[in-house]
Design a protein around this motif. Structure first.
Motif, PDB file in Angstrom:
ATOM      1  N   THR A   1       0.830  -1.200   0.000  1.00 17.36           N
ATOM      2  CA  THR A   1       0.000   0.000   0.000  1.00 17.36           C
ATOM      3  C   THR A   1       0.861   1.245   0.000  1.00 17.36           C
ATOM      4  OG1 THR A   1      -1.635   1.275   1.215  1.00 17.36           O
ATOM      5  CG2 THR A   1      -0.153  -0.059   2.530  1.00 17.36           C
ATOM      6  N   ASP A   2       0.371   2.309  -0.605  1.00 11.99           N
ATOM      7  CA  ASP A   2       1.078   3.586  -0.582  1.00 11.99           C
ATOM      8  C   ASP A   2       0.474   4.541   0.440  1.00 11.99           C
ATOM      9  OD1 ASP A   2       3.129   3.267  -2.297  1.00 11.99           O
ATOM     10  OD2 ASP A   2       2.041   3.917  -4.073  1.00 11.99           O
ATOM     11  N   SER A   3      -0.582   4.118   1.122  1.00 12.76           N
ATOM     12  CA  SER A   3      -1.192   4.980   2.128  1.00 12.76           C
ATOM     13  C   SER A   3      -0.310   5.005   3.368  1.00 12.76           C
ATOM     14  CB  SER A   3      -2.582   4.454   2.491  1.00 12.76           C
ATOM     15  OG  SER A   3      -2.495   3.143   2.986  1.00 12.76           O
ATOM     16  N   PRO A   4      -0.307   6.134   4.110  1.00 10.32           N
ATOM     17  CA  PRO A   4       0.549   6.232   5.293  1.00 10.32           C
ATOM     18  C   PRO A   4       0.309   5.091   6.265  1.00 10.32           C
ATOM     19  CG  PRO A   4      -0.411   8.368   4.747  1.00 10.32           C
ATOM     20  CD  PRO A   4      -1.093   7.347   3.880  1.00 10.32           C
ATOM     21  N   THR A   5       1.385   4.517   6.731  1.00 11.66           N
ATOM     22  CA  THR A   5       1.257   3.404   7.666  1.00 11.66           C
ATOM     23  C   THR A   5       1.033   3.923   9.078  1.00 11.66           C
ATOM     24  OG1 THR A   5       3.657   3.389   7.907  1.00 11.66           O
ATOM     25  CG2 THR A   5       2.708   1.873   6.305  1.00 11.66           C
ATOM     26  N   LYS A   6       0.359   3.135   9.886  1.00 13.33           N
ATOM     27  CA  LYS A   6       0.128   3.472  11.277  1.00 13.33           C
ATOM     28  C   LYS A   6       0.726   2.369  12.129  1.00 13.33           C
ATOM     29  CE  LYS A   6      -4.136   5.994  10.279  1.00 13.33           C
ATOM     30  NZ  LYS A   6      -5.583   6.102  10.542  1.00 13.33           N
ATOM     31  N   PRO A   7       2.026   2.462  12.361  1.00 14.10           N
ATOM     32  CA  PRO A   7       2.705   1.386  13.082  1.00 14.10           C
ATOM     33  C   PRO A   7       2.149   1.219  14.489  1.00 14.10           C
ATOM     34  CG  PRO A   7       4.108   3.330  12.903  1.00 14.10           C
ATOM     35  CD  PRO A   7       2.918   3.571  12.034  1.00 14.10           C
ATOM     36  N   GLU A   8       2.031  -0.051  14.880  1.00 15.77           N
ATOM     37  CA  GLU A   8       1.523  -0.352  16.206  1.00 15.77           C
ATOM     38  C   GLU A   8       2.648  -0.321  17.240  1.00 15.77           C
ATOM     39  OE1 GLU A   8      -0.373  -4.101  15.897  1.00 15.77           O
ATOM     40  OE2 GLU A   8      -1.938  -3.420  14.528  1.00 15.77           O
ATOM     41  N   GLU A   9       3.906  -0.248  16.750  1.00 17.05           N
ATOM     42  CA  GLU A   9       5.022  -0.270  17.673  1.00 17.05           C
ATOM     43  C   GLU A   9       5.092   1.011  18.489  1.00 17.05           C
ATOM     44  OE1 GLU A   9       5.227  -0.511  14.418  1.00 17.05           O
ATOM     45  OE2 GLU A   9       6.447  -2.205  13.761  1.00 17.05           O
ATOM     46  N   THR A  10       5.746   0.939  19.628  1.00 15.22           N
ATOM     47  CA  THR A  10       5.977   2.113  20.441  1.00 15.22           C
ATOM     48  C   THR A  10       7.074   2.939  19.801  1.00 15.22           C
ATOM     49  OG1 THR A  10       7.659   0.985  21.745  1.00 15.22           O
ATOM     50  CG2 THR A  10       5.375   0.819  22.523  1.00 15.22           C
ATOM     51  N   THR A  11       7.232   4.181  20.256  1.00 15.59           N
ATOM     52  CA  THR A  11       8.262   5.064  19.702  1.00 15.59           C
ATOM     53  C   THR A  11       9.641   4.449  19.844  1.00 15.59           C
ATOM     54  OG1 THR A  11       6.936   6.999  20.277  1.00 15.59           O
ATOM     55  CG2 THR A  11       9.280   7.371  19.833  1.00 15.59           C
ATOM     56  N   SER A  12       9.898   3.798  20.989  1.00  9.95           N
ATOM     57  CA  SER A  12      11.210   3.198  21.216  1.00  9.95           C
ATOM     58  C   SER A  12      11.489   2.064  20.244  1.00  9.95           C
ATOM     59  CB  SER A  12      11.314   2.683  22.660  1.00  9.95           C
ATOM     60  OG  SER A  12      10.305   1.718  22.910  1.00  9.95           O
ATOM     61  N   SER A  13      10.453   1.248  19.961  1.00 12.32           N
ATOM     62  CA  SER A  13      10.660   0.131  19.032  1.00 12.32           C
ATOM     63  C   SER A  13      10.851   0.631  17.608  1.00 12.32           C
ATOM     64  CB  SER A  13       9.480  -0.846  19.100  1.00 12.32           C
ATOM     65  OG  SER A  13       8.292  -0.243  18.663  1.00 12.32           O
ATOM     66  N   ILE A  14      10.188   1.731  17.240  1.00  9.61           N
ATOM     67  CA  ILE A  14      10.371   2.323  15.914  1.00  9.61           C
ATOM     68  C   ILE A  14      11.809   2.790  15.760  1.00  9.61           C
ATOM     69  CG2 ILE A  14       9.747   4.251  14.408  1.00  9.61           C
ATOM     70  CD1 ILE A  14       6.925   4.076  15.551  1.00  9.61           C
ATOM     71  N   GLU A  15      12.332   3.398  16.813  1.00  7.25           N
ATOM     72  CA  GLU A  15      13.720   3.858  16.786  1.00  7.25           C
ATOM     73  C   GLU A  15      14.691   2.687  16.672  1.00  7.25           C
ATOM     74  OE1 GLU A  15      15.074   6.903  16.529  1.00  7.25           O
ATOM     75  OE2 GLU A  15      12.995   7.497  16.174  1.00  7.25           O
ATOM     76  N   GLU A  16      14.346   1.574  17.298  1.00  2.78           N
ATOM     77  CA  GLU A  16      15.192   0.383  17.220  1.00  2.78           C
ATOM     78  C   GLU A  16      15.216  -0.176  15.796  1.00  2.78           C
ATOM     79  OE1 GLU A  16      13.797  -2.368  20.094  1.00  2.78           O
ATOM     80  OE2 GLU A  16      14.417  -1.158  21.826  1.00  2.78           O
ATOM     81  N   ILE A  17      14.030  -0.168  15.170  1.00  2.00           N
ATOM     82  CA  ILE A  17      13.935  -0.649  13.781  1.00  2.00           C
ATOM     83  C   ILE A  17      14.750   0.247  12.854  1.00  2.00           C
ATOM     84  CG2 ILE A  17      12.371  -1.008  11.832  1.00  2.00           C
ATOM     85  CD1 ILE A  17      10.215  -1.748  13.904  1.00  2.00           C
ATOM     86  N   LYS A  18      14.634   1.569  13.055  1.00  2.00           N
ATOM     87  CA  LYS A  18      15.382   2.517  12.232  1.00  2.00           C
ATOM     88  C   LYS A  18      16.888   2.318  12.426  1.00  2.00           C
ATOM     89  CE  LYS A  18      16.014   7.437  11.243  1.00  2.00           C
ATOM     90  NZ  LYS A  18      17.480   7.346  11.224  1.00  2.00           N
ATOM     91  N   LYS A  19      17.296   2.132  13.669  1.00  2.00           N
ATOM     92  CA  LYS A  19      18.715   1.929  13.963  1.00  2.00           C
ATOM     93  C   LYS A  19      19.222   0.660  13.289  1.00  2.00           C
ATOM     94  CE  LYS A  19      22.007   1.484  17.784  1.00  2.00           C
ATOM     95  NZ  LYS A  19      22.166   1.427  19.268  1.00  2.00           N
ATOM     96  N   ALA A  20      18.412  -0.394  13.353  1.00  2.70           N
ATOM     97  CA  ALA A  20      18.796  -1.661  12.720  1.00  2.70           C
ATOM     98  C   ALA A  20      18.898  -1.497  11.209  1.00  2.70           C
ATOM     99  CB  ALA A  20      17.788  -2.749  13.074  1.00  2.70           C
ATOM    100  N   ALA A  21      17.951  -0.725  10.618  1.00  2.00           N
ATOM    101  CA  ALA A  21      17.969  -0.494   9.170  1.00  2.00           C
ATOM    102  C   ALA A  21      19.205   0.289   8.769  1.00  2.00           C
ATOM    103  CB  ALA A  21      16.708   0.259   8.752  1.00  2.00           C
ATOM    104  N   ASP A  22      19.564   1.308   9.552  1.00  3.83           N
ATOM    105  CA  ASP A  22      20.747   2.108   9.260  1.00  3.83           C
ATOM    106  C   ASP A  22      22.019   1.277   9.382  1.00  3.83           C
ATOM    107  OD1 ASP A  22      19.218   4.348   8.765  1.00  3.83           O
ATOM    108  OD2 ASP A  22      19.357   5.114  10.818  1.00  3.83           O
ATOM    109  N   GLU A  23      22.056   0.394  10.373  1.00  6.94           N
ATOM    110  CA  GLU A  23      23.223  -0.468  10.560  1.00  6.94           C
ATOM    111  C   GLU A  23      23.364  -1.455   9.398  1.00  6.94           C
ATOM    112  OE1 GLU A  23      25.729  -0.647  12.760  1.00  6.94           O
ATOM    113  OE2 GLU A  23      25.028   1.276  13.559  1.00  6.94           O
TER     114      GLU A  23
END
Length: 369
Positions: A71-93
């Motif tokens: 989908t191209d519609s904005p996603t509404k992640p169910e994760e908490t802010t901390s888990s989103i940051e963890e995912i972003k950090k993992a993606a950057d790594e």
């Protein structure tokens, strides 16, 4: 004695005719090729091709309908802010690790990778980018020719893929073109996807319309939704011939399904254009080239273009396969206010290597810098 003289004269006339015809042909070809917009800042010349013509088993065609929809519609992640940051950090790594070795870009003398870039000069959203020099790339497709398997692979690189861009951090891949044009986009593809890009061709959407019109339209089988959108009126499913503006609406359609499915339409259009081109006569081919070339920008030299044109008769028998990266659909994530696709680089790079370089001898070279 008189007879020998006459024979010599006839031979001289015959040779003169051949030379004259060749000269006229060369001049005509040269004038035709002058219609192309050449990029003088050539990224890297393709090496001399010394491949043989052995044939191995070709890859199977991939059906876009087998893919999970994105989908191209904005996603509404169910994760908490901390888990989103963890995912972003993992993606950057993961991107950092993937970029660490620029010397493992795959190259084979039996594989020619042509990057096809489609962009919109009327991209109003592009003003959002600081340092933007070009519009964003809306269509990024690698047309890979494998002479061993006699296959042409059309591989879409999803424009929202989260990649490393030199000097600009990690962003969507379509932003790479905005910052540095074809050379920057090629560098990003080589360093992230680990495949050598030999040359590129680029065309804006206005030029695409004119190219389709120059080919006297393109016929494609469409769903009711696709046909209705292309023709701007309710239209049942079926095979229809589209003019330039209709074809452009067709390849840009994504609101009714997804960007992933839209890339399938883009590849379907390229395949239809290739199939039409290979079915026309030589004279029609030349007329078509004259009409099309002014809308193309490339870093290929005239000699390279002539070489590829001379190989066209053999390419006409090649099988055409379609693919997309990420090969397995992933959900969109939000990064810095932009929707991106975070992909498994190990899996997707390996998949690209296996599919594009099947049956060939590969060497690893540094990416363009």
């Amino acid at each position: 004695m008189e007879k020998k003289k006459v024979v010599k004269i006839l031979l001289c006339v015959f040779v003169a005719i051949i030379i004259g015809a060749s000269s006229v042909t060369a001049i005509y070809i040269n004038n035709t090729l002058n219609r192309i917009n050449y990029d003088n800042e050539s990224t890297r010349m393709a090496p001399e091709d010394n491949s043989d013509e052995q044939t191995t088993k070709a890859l199977e065609n991939l059906d876009i309908n087998d893919y999970e929809l994105q989908t191209d519609s904005p996603t509404k992640p169910e994760e908490t802010t901390s888990s989103i940051e963890e995912i972003k950090k993992a993606a950057d790594e993961a991107i950092k690790k993937n970029l660490a070795n620029n010397g493992d870009v795959w190259h084979s003398n039996d594989v020619f990778n042509l990057l096809i870039i489609g962009y919109d000069t009327g991209d109003n959203e592009a003003v959002m980018f600081d340092g933007m020099k070009y519009p964003r790339a809306d269509c990024i497709i690698v047309a890979s020719i494998n002479k061993k398997t006699e296959q042409i692979s059309l591989v879409s690189l999803s424009r929202a893929t989260y990649v490393g861009i030199p000097g600009h951090g990690n962003q969507r891949i379509n932003a790479a073109y905005s910052y540095g044009g074809p050379k920057m986009l090629i560098q990003v593809i080589e360093t992230n996807y680990k495949i050598k890009i030999d040359n590129y061709v680029a065309c804006d959407f206005g030029g695409f319309e004119d190219i389709v019109n120059a080919m006297d339209g393109i016929s494609i089988k469409m769903s009711t939704t696709e046909a209705s959108f292309a023709f701007n009126k309710e239209t049942p499913s079926g095979t229809y011939k589209m003019n330039g503006s209709e074809a452009l609406r067709y390849v840009r359609l994504r609101k009714t399904d997804s960007d992933r499915v839209r890339t399938g339409r883009q590849r379907k259009m390229l395949t239809a254009m290739f199939n039409k081109a290979k079915s026309v006569s030589i004279s029609e081919d030349v007329t078509m080239l004259n009409a099309i070339l002014p809308y193309i920008t490339t870093n290929m030299s005239k000699a390279q273009i002539v070489s590829k044109i001379s190989e066209m008769p053999s390419y006409k028998r090649y099988k055409i396969a379609e693919d997309i990266i990420p090969h397995k659909a992933v959900k969109l994530s939000n990064r810095n206010g932009k929707e991106v696709l975070i992909i498994d680089w190990n899996y997707n790079v390996s998949h690209l290597h296996e599919s594009l370089y099947n049956g060939t001898q590969v060497e690893k070279i540094p990416a363009i810098s």
